[in-house]
Each structure stands twice: as structure tokens, then as C-alpha cells.
Design an enzyme around this catalytic site. Structure first.
Site, mmCIF file in Angstrom:
data_model
loop_
_atom_site.group_PDB
_atom_site.id
_atom_site.type_symbol
_atom_site.label_atom_id
_atom_site.label_comp_id
_atom_site.label_asym_id
_atom_site.label_seq_id
_atom_site.Cartn_x
_atom_site.Cartn_y
_atom_site.Cartn_z
ATOM 1 N N ARG A 131 0.827 -1.223 0.000
ATOM 2 C CA ARG A 131 0.000 0.000 0.000
ATOM 3 C C ARG A 131 0.856 1.265 0.000
ATOM 4 O O ARG A 131 0.480 2.257 -0.640
ATOM 5 C CB ARG A 131 -0.992 -0.038 1.162
ATOM 6 C CG ARG A 131 -2.003 -1.180 0.918
ATOM 7 C CD ARG A 131 -3.237 -1.078 1.754
ATOM 8 N NE ARG A 131 -4.193 -2.129 1.374
ATOM 9 C CZ ARG A 131 -5.179 -2.547 2.129
ATOM 10 N NH1 ARG A 131 -5.366 -2.020 3.325
ATOM 11 N NH2 ARG A 131 -5.997 -3.479 1.699
ATOM 12 N N ILE A 135 10.744 -15.207 15.126
ATOM 13 C CA ILE A 135 10.306 -15.301 16.525
ATOM 14 C C ILE A 135 11.496 -15.411 17.481
ATOM 15 O O ILE A 135 11.353 -15.192 18.664
ATOM 16 C CB ILE A 135 9.329 -16.479 16.754
ATOM 17 C CG1 ILE A 135 10.018 -17.825 16.510
ATOM 18 C CG2 ILE A 135 8.065 -16.319 15.932
ATOM 19 C CD1 ILE A 135 9.278 -19.001 17.149
ATOM 20 N N ASP A 136 12.686 -15.771 16.960
ATOM 21 C CA ASP A 136 13.836 -16.038 17.841
ATOM 22 C C ASP A 136 14.413 -14.785 18.501
ATOM 23 O O ASP A 136 15.111 -14.867 19.499
ATOM 24 C CB ASP A 136 14.958 -16.732 17.051
ATOM 25 C CG ASP A 136 14.513 -18.041 16.434
ATOM 26 O OD1 ASP A 136 13.497 -18.586 16.883
ATOM 27 O OD2 ASP A 136 15.176 -18.511 15.487
ATOM 28 N N ARG A 162 2.516 -31.263 40.055
ATOM 29 C CA ARG A 162 3.550 -31.743 39.124
ATOM 30 C C ARG A 162 4.546 -30.650 38.740
ATOM 31 O O ARG A 162 4.238 -29.463 38.848
ATOM 32 C CB ARG A 162 2.889 -32.217 37.828
ATOM 33 C CG ARG A 162 2.254 -33.578 37.958
ATOM 34 C CD ARG A 162 1.498 -33.930 36.705
ATOM 35 N NE ARG A 162 1.024 -35.300 36.782
ATOM 36 C CZ ARG A 162 0.046 -35.796 36.037
ATOM 37 N NH1 ARG A 162 -0.578 -35.023 35.163
ATOM 38 N NH2 ARG A 162 -0.306 -37.054 36.152
ATOM 39 N N ARG A 219 9.122 -25.048 49.610
ATOM 40 C CA ARG A 219 8.454 -23.782 49.920
ATOM 41 C C ARG A 219 6.931 -23.878 49.884
ATOM 42 O O ARG A 219 6.246 -22.893 50.084
ATOM 43 C CB ARG A 219 8.882 -22.719 48.908
ATOM 44 C CG ARG A 219 10.270 -22.176 49.096
ATOM 45 C CD ARG A 219 10.677 -21.378 47.864
ATOM 46 N NE ARG A 219 12.083 -21.061 47.906
ATOM 47 C CZ ARG A 219 12.577 -19.946 48.421
ATOM 48 N NH1 ARG A 219 11.772 -19.039 48.900
ATOM 49 N NH2 ARG A 219 13.875 -19.733 48.442
ATOM 50 N N LYS A 266 5.070 -24.742 47.195
ATOM 51 C CA LYS A 266 4.429 -24.483 45.909
ATOM 52 C C LYS A 266 3.677 -25.736 45.451
ATOM 53 O O LYS A 266 4.052 -26.861 45.809
ATOM 54 C CB LYS A 266 5.471 -24.083 44.864
ATOM 55 C CG LYS A 266 6.099 -22.724 45.136
ATOM 56 C CD LYS A 266 6.832 -22.221 43.916
ATOM 57 C CE LYS A 266 7.451 -20.864 44.201
ATOM 58 N NZ LYS A 266 8.037 -20.249 43.004
ATOM 59 N N GLU A 325 15.099 -24.606 23.214
ATOM 60 C CA GLU A 325 15.437 -25.799 22.415
ATOM 61 C C GLU A 325 16.950 -25.980 22.230
ATOM 62 O O GLU A 325 17.413 -27.085 22.011
ATOM 63 C CB GLU A 325 14.734 -25.763 21.054
ATOM 64 C CG GLU A 325 15.194 -24.635 20.150
ATOM 65 C CD GLU A 325 14.582 -24.729 18.754
ATOM 66 O OE1 GLU A 325 14.164 -25.805 18.326
ATOM 67 O OE2 GLU A 325 14.540 -23.670 18.098
#
Ligand code: F6P
Length: 325
Positions: free
Chosen positions: A29, A130-131, A166, A215, A217, A226
């Protein structure tokens, strides 16, 4: 005789990044508003070599601002690395009457852009990956959306982690950069963030998990880039063997981090960079990348961009750790 309009080619290359379409729209544009022709090149540098060209008008980029991916398609081209591939691409550009090229992509793509610049082609790069490993810009197109995607995923994982007591190991993308892992570690309150730039032993990870348990949690979140030297599944196996209070699960986020509708931030950044890329070409500038510096968009020589690597600020790695306690 009518003068031939200035003709701008444009391609997207490398891994796609949310916001690429907003940049494409802005280039089309702005170009047309300035009496230029804009030719979209499909499939990255491979498409440049093969002459996969299509002239684009304002309506061709309607309704794409909010779409992830790239309407031009993208490739990682091996052929273009070869100087003969570059020669063929230049020939195609000349045949099509292309006066300049806008390359939207990551560091490999900007390398390709610079190779054309050094052979006399007018080129402007727009950083999209994105890195966030591209030197010369505070942030690249796509990073903000990817961080939001990771944040959303980790928030959901924390719900189930807390319910079951977990530890979750979440693997983020980033190739050799720990940027995404560190920054999302802060915004997601991860107990520990493992990145390629900082060594961490299994004992340190175990200590962070056990400390969270001690603690009181109800969960522990371990974000692993990665590029970190230990695979997530291996890590989970070792942690479970150590009996740290939490049982471990692994989630590899993978390519969902590259998709999705771009955030307001990415749409704005991409739009601004697209406009600035065309303005640079109209001003006769070449061989630069649009880079966010402070509040403005600057032009950074491509030669400098490709000679350097943007490093993750390790202060933030430390910050993530402190804030998790
Ligand atoms: O550079 C973007 C990126 O998503 C990296 O984070 C990742 O390592 C790589 O691309 C994955 O590439 P591919 O899409 O070829 O699997």
C-alpha cells in the site's frame, strides 16, 4: 512516452513469523501510494530464482493484517546460497523490470539480501523471526506474538500442574537463542529457565524443583530453550529418578509458537517497518535493514546486521530466577 514506474519486488524467507502479512500489506500500500509497482515473489529466494512473480494491488492485501503466516509463502533456499543461484535471481529480476527488493525474514534471509546488495541490487531488509536473534533491532516481527502464545500455553499448563502437584518442563523454540525462554520465564513465573547461553547442571535444576516443593508451591515450571544442551525428555527422566516431591511431565510447544494472529504490537511494528522500507527505497537508500531503536525505526547497514548476533541479556535470566522464589 510514459516513464516506467519504480518497481519493488518483495519476498518472505526463512521461518514464518506472525506479522509478516502486516509488513507485506504495508509495503504494497505504501508503494502504490507513491506510484510504484509492487511485485510479490512467492516461496522466498527460490521463487526469485524461478520467477514466481505476481503484481500486487491494494485489494490483494485486504484481510491479511490479522492473519499469521505469510501469503507469499516462505522457504529456506539452499540454491540461493550458491552464487549461481544469486546470478539467476538477478537475471529474473532484470527480466521482470524489478528495480529493488524488500526481503522480510530472519538472519539467514538478511544474509541473502546483503548478497544481492553487494552485487548492485537495491535491497531493504525487514527483520522477522520469533527467535529475536537479529542484531540491530530491539525486537523483530513475530517475537511478541510468540511470547504471548508461550505465555498462554504455560498459564494453561500451570493449571493442570497445580491440580496434580507436578513439575512441567516446557520446551520453547529459539534455535541457539535463549531470548524466548528467558522472557517468557519472567512473565510466566518459571522456577528455572535453561538456555544455551548459560550452563546449568542437573543438580541445579533438581535443587530449583525441590526448593519449590519445600516452599509449599503446588507446581514447578521449568522452561527450556530448544538450544539447551540437555533434551527435555532426558531431563524429565533424571528428575523423576531423583524423587523431588513433584512428578514430571514434558510439553514441547513446537511450531504453534510460529502461528496465530499477530498481536497489536506485531501488527504495528510490521506496518511501521513496511512503510519505512519503501520510504528508504524512494530516498535511494539500499543495503539496510529497518530496526527498532528507542521509539523510532532506524536504518541499519545489512553488513553490520549479518556480522553480529543479538545476544540475550543475561540480566533477565538472573531476574527470572530471583522473581521465582
Ligand atoms: O527461526 C525460527 C525457528 O522457529 C526456530 O526457533 C526453530 O529452531 C526453527 O525455526 C525451526 O525450523 P523449521 O520450521 O524448519 O522446523
Amino acid at each position: 512516452m510514459m516513464e516506467k514506474p519504480f518497481t519493488i519486488g518483495m519476498l518472505t524467507s526463512g521461518g514464518d513469523a506472525p506479522g509478516m502479512n502486516a509488513a507485506i500489506r504495508a509495503v504494497v500500500r505504501t508503494g502504490i501510494a507513491n506510484n510504484c509497482r509492487v511485485i510479490g515473489v512467492s516461496n522466498g529466494f527460490d521463487g526469485l530464482i524461478n520467477g514466481e512473480f505476481k503484481e500486487m494491488g491494494p485489494r490483494d492485501v485486504g484481510g491479511i493484517l490479522q492473519r499469521g503466516g505469510t501469503i507469499l509463502q516462505t522457504r529456506r533456499s539452499k540454491t540461493f546460497i550458491d552464487p549461481r543461484g544469486q546470478r539467476d535471481a538477478i537475471r529474473r529480476m532484470n527480466e521482470a523490470g524489478m528495480d529493488a527488493l524488500v526481503v522480510i525474514g530472519g538472519d539467514g534471509s538478511l544474509n541473502g539480501a546483503n548478497a544481492l546488495h553487494t552485487q548492485g541490487i537495491k535491497v531493504i531488509g525487514i527483520p522477522a523471526s520469533i527467535d529475536n536473534d537479529i542484531w540491530g533491532t530491539n525486537i523483530a516481527i513475530g517475537v511478541d506474538t510468540a511470547m504471548n502464545t508461550i505465555m498462554d500455553a504455560v498459564d494453561k499448563l500451570r493449571d493442570t500442574a497445580s491440580s496434580h502437584g507436578r513439575a512441567f518442563i516446557v520446551e520453547t523454540m529459539g534455535r541457539n537463542s535463549g531470548y524466548l525462554a528467558v522472557m517468557t520465564g519472567i512473565v510466566c513465573g518459571a522456577e528455572i529457565v535453561l538456555i544455551p547461553e548459560v550452563e546449568a547442571s542437573l543438580e541445579e535444576v533438581a535443587e530449583a524443583v525441590e526448593d519449590a516443593y519445600r516452599r509449599g508451591k503446588t507446581h514447578a515450571i521449568i522452561i527450556v530453550a530448544e538450544g539447551f544442551n540437555l533434551r527435555t525428555t532426558e531431563l524429565a527422566h533424571h528428575l523423576d529418578e531423583m524423587d523431588l516431591g513433584f512428578k514430571t511431565r514434558v510439553t514441547i510447544l513446537g511450531h504453534i509458537q510460529r502461528g496465530g494472529s499477530p498481536t497489536a504490537y506485531d501488527r504495528l511494528l510490521a506496518s511501521r517497518m513496511g512503510v519505512k522500507a519503501v520510504e528508504a527505497l524512494l530516498a535511494g537508500t539500499s543495503g539496510v535493514m529497518t530496526g527498532l531503536k528507542g521509539r523510532g525505526i532506524d536504518y541499519i547497514p545489512l553488513a553490520d546486521v549479518i556480522a553480529n548476533k543479538r545476544r540475550t541479556n543475561l540480566e533477565y535470566h538472573h531476574m527470572a530466577r530471583v522473581l521465582a522464589r
